[in-house]
Design a protein around this motif. Structure first.
Motif, PDB file in Angstrom:
ATOM      1  N   HIS A   1       0.847  -1.196   0.000  1.00  0.00           N
ATOM      2  CA  HIS A   1       0.000   0.000   0.000  1.00  0.00           C
ATOM      3  C   HIS A   1       0.879   1.243   0.000  1.00  0.00           C
ATOM      4  N   THR A   2       0.627   2.114  -0.967  1.00  0.00           N
ATOM      5  CA  THR A   2       1.486   3.289  -1.101  1.00  0.00           C
ATOM      6  C   THR A   2       0.977   4.487  -0.303  1.00  0.00           C
ATOM      7  N   ALA A   3      -0.300   4.515  -0.037  1.00  0.00           N
ATOM      8  CA  ALA A   3      -0.876   5.650   0.689  1.00  0.00           C
ATOM      9  C   ALA A   3      -1.096   5.278   2.147  1.00  0.00           C
ATOM     10  N   LEU A   4      -0.819   6.227   3.039  1.00  0.00           N
ATOM     11  CA  LEU A   4      -0.976   6.003   4.474  1.00  0.00           C
ATOM     12  C   LEU A   4      -1.557   7.258   5.106  1.00  0.00           C
ATOM     13  N   TYR A   5      -2.510   7.056   5.990  1.00  0.00           N
ATOM     14  CA  TYR A   5      -3.229   8.165   6.616  1.00  0.00           C
ATOM     15  C   TYR A   5      -3.187   8.024   8.139  1.00  0.00           C
ATOM     16  N   TRP A   6      -3.138   9.152   8.793  1.00  0.00           N
ATOM     17  CA  TRP A   6      -3.318   9.192  10.245  1.00  0.00           C
ATOM     18  C   TRP A   6      -4.568  10.001  10.563  1.00  0.00           C
ATOM     19  N   TYR A   7      -5.367   9.470  11.494  1.00  0.00           N
ATOM     20  CA  TYR A   7      -6.564  10.148  11.963  1.00  0.00           C
ATOM     21  C   TYR A   7      -6.550  10.168  13.488  1.00  0.00           C
ATOM     22  N   ARG A   8      -7.290  11.090  14.034  1.00  0.00           N
ATOM     23  CA  ARG A   8      -7.506  11.134  15.481  1.00  0.00           C
ATOM     24  C   ARG A   8      -9.006  10.993  15.717  1.00  0.00           C
ATOM     25  N   GLN A   9      -9.346  10.134  16.645  1.00  0.00           N
ATOM     26  CA  GLN A   9     -10.750   9.922  16.969  1.00  0.00           C
ATOM     27  C   GLN A   9     -10.972  10.228  18.436  1.00  0.00           C
ATOM     28  N   SER A  10     -11.690  11.319  18.683  1.00  0.00           N
ATOM     29  CA  SER A  10     -12.062  11.672  20.044  1.00  0.00           C
ATOM     30  C   SER A  10     -13.531  11.359  20.217  1.00  0.00           C
ATOM     31  N   LEU A  11     -13.937  11.205  21.447  1.00  0.00           N
ATOM     32  CA  LEU A  11     -15.314  10.838  21.744  1.00  0.00           C
ATOM     33  C   LEU A  11     -16.256  11.860  21.132  1.00  0.00           C
ATOM     34  N   GLY A  12     -17.153  11.364  20.281  1.00  0.00           N
ATOM     35  CA  GLY A  12     -18.155  12.234  19.693  1.00  0.00           C
ATOM     36  C   GLY A  12     -17.643  13.167  18.612  1.00  0.00           C
ATOM     37  N   GLN A  13     -16.385  13.007  18.224  1.00  0.00           N
ATOM     38  CA  GLN A  13     -15.815  13.924  17.242  1.00  0.00           C
ATOM     39  C   GLN A  13     -15.520  13.264  15.909  1.00  0.00           C
ATOM     40  N   GLY A  14     -15.876  12.039  15.745  1.00  0.00           N
ATOM     41  CA  GLY A  14     -15.649  11.408  14.455  1.00  0.00           C
ATOM     42  C   GLY A  14     -14.184  11.195  14.172  1.00  0.00           C
ATOM     43  N   LEU A  15     -13.862  11.137  12.890  1.00  0.00           N
ATOM     44  CA  LEU A  15     -12.500  10.890  12.446  1.00  0.00           C
ATOM     45  C   LEU A  15     -11.885  12.197  11.963  1.00  0.00           C
ATOM     46  N   GLU A  16     -10.907  12.671  12.701  1.00  0.00           N
ATOM     47  CA  GLU A  16     -10.238  13.925  12.354  1.00  0.00           C
ATOM     48  C   GLU A  16      -8.973  13.605  11.566  1.00  0.00           C
ATOM     49  N   PHE A  17      -8.924  14.044  10.313  1.00  0.00           N
ATOM     50  CA  PHE A  17      -7.763  13.793   9.468  1.00  0.00           C
ATOM     51  C   PHE A  17      -6.543  14.548  10.007  1.00  0.00           C
ATOM     52  N   LEU A  18      -5.414  13.872  10.077  1.00  0.00           N
ATOM     53  CA  LEU A  18      -4.188  14.508  10.539  1.00  0.00           C
ATOM     54  C   LEU A  18      -3.191  14.709   9.406  1.00  0.00           C
ATOM     55  N   ILE A  19      -2.820  13.624   8.721  1.00  0.00           N
ATOM     56  CA  ILE A  19      -1.786  13.710   7.704  1.00  0.00           C
ATOM     57  C   ILE A  19      -1.908  12.534   6.754  1.00  0.00           C
ATOM     58  N   TYR A  20      -1.463  12.760   5.528  1.00  0.00           N
ATOM     59  CA  TYR A  20      -1.526  11.753   4.483  1.00  0.00           C
ATOM     60  C   TYR A  20      -0.145  11.620   3.853  1.00  0.00           C
ATOM     61  N   PHE A  21       0.310  10.377   3.672  1.00  0.00           N
ATOM     62  CA  PHE A  21       1.566  10.090   2.989  1.00  0.00           C
ATOM     63  C   PHE A  21       1.289   9.385   1.672  1.00  0.00           C
ATOM     64  N   GLN A  22       2.028   9.786   0.663  1.00  0.00           N
ATOM     65  CA  GLN A  22       2.084   9.050  -0.588  1.00  0.00           C
ATOM     66  C   GLN A  22       3.536   8.616  -0.739  1.00  0.00           C
ATOM     67  N   GLY A  23       3.792   7.332  -0.568  1.00  0.00           N
ATOM     68  CA  GLY A  23       5.183   6.898  -0.449  1.00  0.00           C
ATOM     69  C   GLY A  23       5.764   7.485   0.821  1.00  0.00           C
ATOM     70  N   ASN A  24       6.928   8.108   0.701  1.00  0.00           N
ATOM     71  CA  ASN A  24       7.578   8.704   1.863  1.00  0.00           C
ATOM     72  C   ASN A  24       7.270  10.189   2.031  1.00  0.00           C
ATOM     73  N   SER A  25       6.585  10.764   1.065  1.00  0.00           N
ATOM     74  CA  SER A  25       6.320  12.198   1.145  1.00  0.00           C
ATOM     75  C   SER A  25       4.919  12.447   1.666  1.00  0.00           C
ATOM     76  N   ALA A  26       4.760  13.601   2.243  1.00  0.00           N
ATOM     77  CA  ALA A  26       3.488  13.962   2.866  1.00  0.00           C
ATOM     78  C   ALA A  26       2.892  15.159   2.140  1.00  0.00           C
ATOM     79  N   PRO A  27       2.107  14.920   1.080  1.00  0.00           N
ATOM     80  CA  PRO A  27       1.552  16.046   0.343  1.00  0.00           C
ATOM     81  C   PRO A  27       0.492  16.826   1.098  1.00  0.00           C
ATOM     82  N   ASP A  28      -0.050  16.219   2.133  1.00  0.00           N
ATOM     83  CA  ASP A  28      -1.112  16.901   2.873  1.00  0.00           C
ATOM     84  C   ASP A  28      -0.876  16.748   4.366  1.00  0.00           C
ATOM     85  N   LYS A  29      -0.385  17.834   4.965  1.00  0.00           N
ATOM     86  CA  LYS A  29      -0.175  17.862   6.416  1.00  0.00           C
ATOM     87  C   LYS A  29      -1.180  18.786   7.076  1.00  0.00           C
ATOM     88  N   SER A  30      -2.220  19.124   6.345  1.00  0.00           N
ATOM     89  CA  SER A  30      -3.105  20.198   6.784  1.00  0.00           C
ATOM     90  C   SER A  30      -3.832  19.907   8.085  1.00  0.00           C
TER      91      SER A  30
END
Lengths: 110, 117
Positions: B29-58
């Motif tokens: 798998h080339t794409a990797l995502y990190w999310y944070r899940q707090s109670l009642g807050q759903g899935l909060e996107f943190l960062i996305y990697f494509q290979g070793n680079s992170a095009p979206d750190k927003s």
């Protein structure tokens, strides 16, 4: 523009009933709408997904209804079972980003 | 094949300490995502990697949060000087193709539950 609004926050349904969860999005660039199911202590897992070129997709007891003009989509669970009790997340995505709703905690009464 | 794995499964730390959370994606798998899940807050996107680079750190909430991915595989999320509001479940997901979040199914790990005392 990037929000996906999901309702209700929680839902209780009798066994055998129909569970309905609704989502609305704003960004018309979104072109893929998955639903994820999450059991306690587990990560979410893809349940069913739809693209906007169809208005409905059915897989077993699970159906997505999609209204492109209203920018709304919903998950229907027919003949709901206690094993369906979980948290459900809708999402909307395009080539660049996926946005999740805040989730619906579904409880099916035995 | 194995799914996405994360370690540790639980982490309790004291306020002000640094923590490292690890994610092993599905092989290939080339794409990797990190999310944070707090109670009642759903899935909060943190960062996305494509290979070793992170095009979206927003989604990283502050400069205390950082992530890296080496060899196009394992990823580490580091939180420095942890605060109580960092307490949450941190989820990692991977997907097969090189695109963004779009049509690629994301496969989630079981998460790391972080508690900051």
């Amino acid at each position: 523009q990037q929000q996906v609004k999901q309702s209700p926050q929680s839902l209780i349904v009798q066994k055998g009933g129909i569970s309905i969860i609704n989502c609305a999005y704003e960004n018309t660039a979104f072109d893929y709408f998955p639903w994820y199911q999450q059991f306690p202590g587990k990560g979410p897992a893809l349940l069913i997904a739809i693209r906007p070129d169809v208005s409905e997709k059915k897989e077993g007891r699970f159906t997505i209804s999609f209204n492109k003009s209203a920018k709304q989509f919903s998950l229907h669970i027919m003949d709901s079972q206690p094993g369906d009790s979980a948290t459900y997340f809708c999402a909307a995505s395009d080539d660049d980003k996926i946005i999740f709703g805040k989730g619906t905690r579904l409880h099916i009464l035995p | 094949g194995a799914g996405v794995s994360q370690s540790p499964s639980n982490k309790v730390t004291e306020k002000g300490k640094d923590v490292e959370l690890r994610c092993d994606p599905i092989s290939g798998h080339t794409a990797l995502y990190w999310y944070r899940q707090s109670l009642g807050q759903g899935l909060e996107f943190l960062i996305y990697f494509q290979g070793n680079s992170a095009p979206d750190k927003s989604g990283l909430p502050s400069d205390r949060f950082s992530a890296e991915r080496t060899g196009g595989s394992v990823s580490t999320l580091t939180i420095q000087r942890t605060q109580q509001e960092d307490s949450a479940v941190y989820l990692c997901a991977s997907s097969l193709t090189s695109g963004g979040g779009a049509t690629d199914t994301q496969y989630f790990g079981p998460g790391t539950r972080l508690t900051v005392l």
